[in-house]
Enzyme design. Sequence first.
Site, mmCIF file in Angstrom:
data_model
loop_
_atom_site.group_PDB
_atom_site.id
_atom_site.type_symbol
_atom_site.label_atom_id
_atom_site.label_comp_id
_atom_site.label_asym_id
_atom_site.label_seq_id
_atom_site.Cartn_x
_atom_site.Cartn_y
_atom_site.Cartn_z
ATOM 1 N N GLY A 46 1.027 -1.074 -0.039
ATOM 2 C CA GLY A 46 0.109 0.242 -0.214
ATOM 3 C C GLY A 46 0.942 1.272 -0.424
ATOM 4 O O GLY A 46 1.391 0.895 -0.549
ATOM 5 N N HIS A 52 4.674 2.438 -8.190
ATOM 6 C CA HIS A 52 3.298 1.366 -8.373
ATOM 7 C C HIS A 52 2.685 1.500 -9.573
ATOM 8 O O HIS A 52 2.124 0.770 -10.054
ATOM 9 C CB HIS A 52 2.629 0.731 -6.567
#
Length: 271
Positions: A46, A52
């Site tokens: 996360g 990402h």
Amino acid sequence: MKIQRELGVPPRPDVPPVYTRRAGWQAVRGDAAWAGRSIGFVPTMGALHAGHEALLARARAENERVVLSIFVNPTQFNDPTDLAKYPRTLEADLALARSYVDAVLAPEPEELYPDAYRYRVTENELSRRWEGAHRPGHFDGVLTVVLKLFNLVRPTRAYFGEKDWQQLLLVRGMVQALLLPIEVVPCATVREADGLAMSSRNRRLAPADRARAPEFARALRESPDAPTAAARLRAAGFEVDYVEDADGVRMGAVRLGDVRLIDNCRLPAAR
Ligand code: PAF
């Protein structure tokens, strides 16, 4: 979204379903709608950033389905303070990921560790060096959770950033050793405009440390050898865990305040 537009991939309109329980996800994964499709998998903890996003965009471009996992894996944190302070930003993560992914796994720890971590994956050589020497047990935790996630997702391809170079080598090694039918896809490190490698931990840097942080990548890249890079970093106010050269790559880990950063670069002959 920017990356996605550049790749010409159409945005996905739906909010992806988030699975917090194994059983719910496994029922979907077993469904005919997923059978025979190529599946790209991006495992994360996360606090998603543009690094990402690049993994997700590549997974989207190369596969028919994309699965993202968001799980702050307790077994890979040797420092309880680091685990407690690790940023948790699920809503923002889902907003960033939604146009790339078909499903998100965000399991509770009990869902991934029904054995309370009695069973684990250990690599006995590479995992003891560099990061492993400074973070005992870290790679046991990483490899164990990645294997569990691979078993749940059964991806065709799994995407890993090159910033975590040693992790990438170890995951690739595990896939070969355990005969897993998965292609591990390395993805280039994404950097801020000033050269700092993107990391979820960057947001915890104090302003003065954030200003100093780009020197880390510069010292690794510009120094003639690893000891010179380490000395340059110490002189610039970094606490240096290690800087080492191996197989054409210079790897380093430093601390600024209570934030630990890692980075690496190819050595000139290997560039
Ligand atoms: O690189 C990470 O974010 C983690 O180590 C990973 C691969 C998601 C395993 O927890």
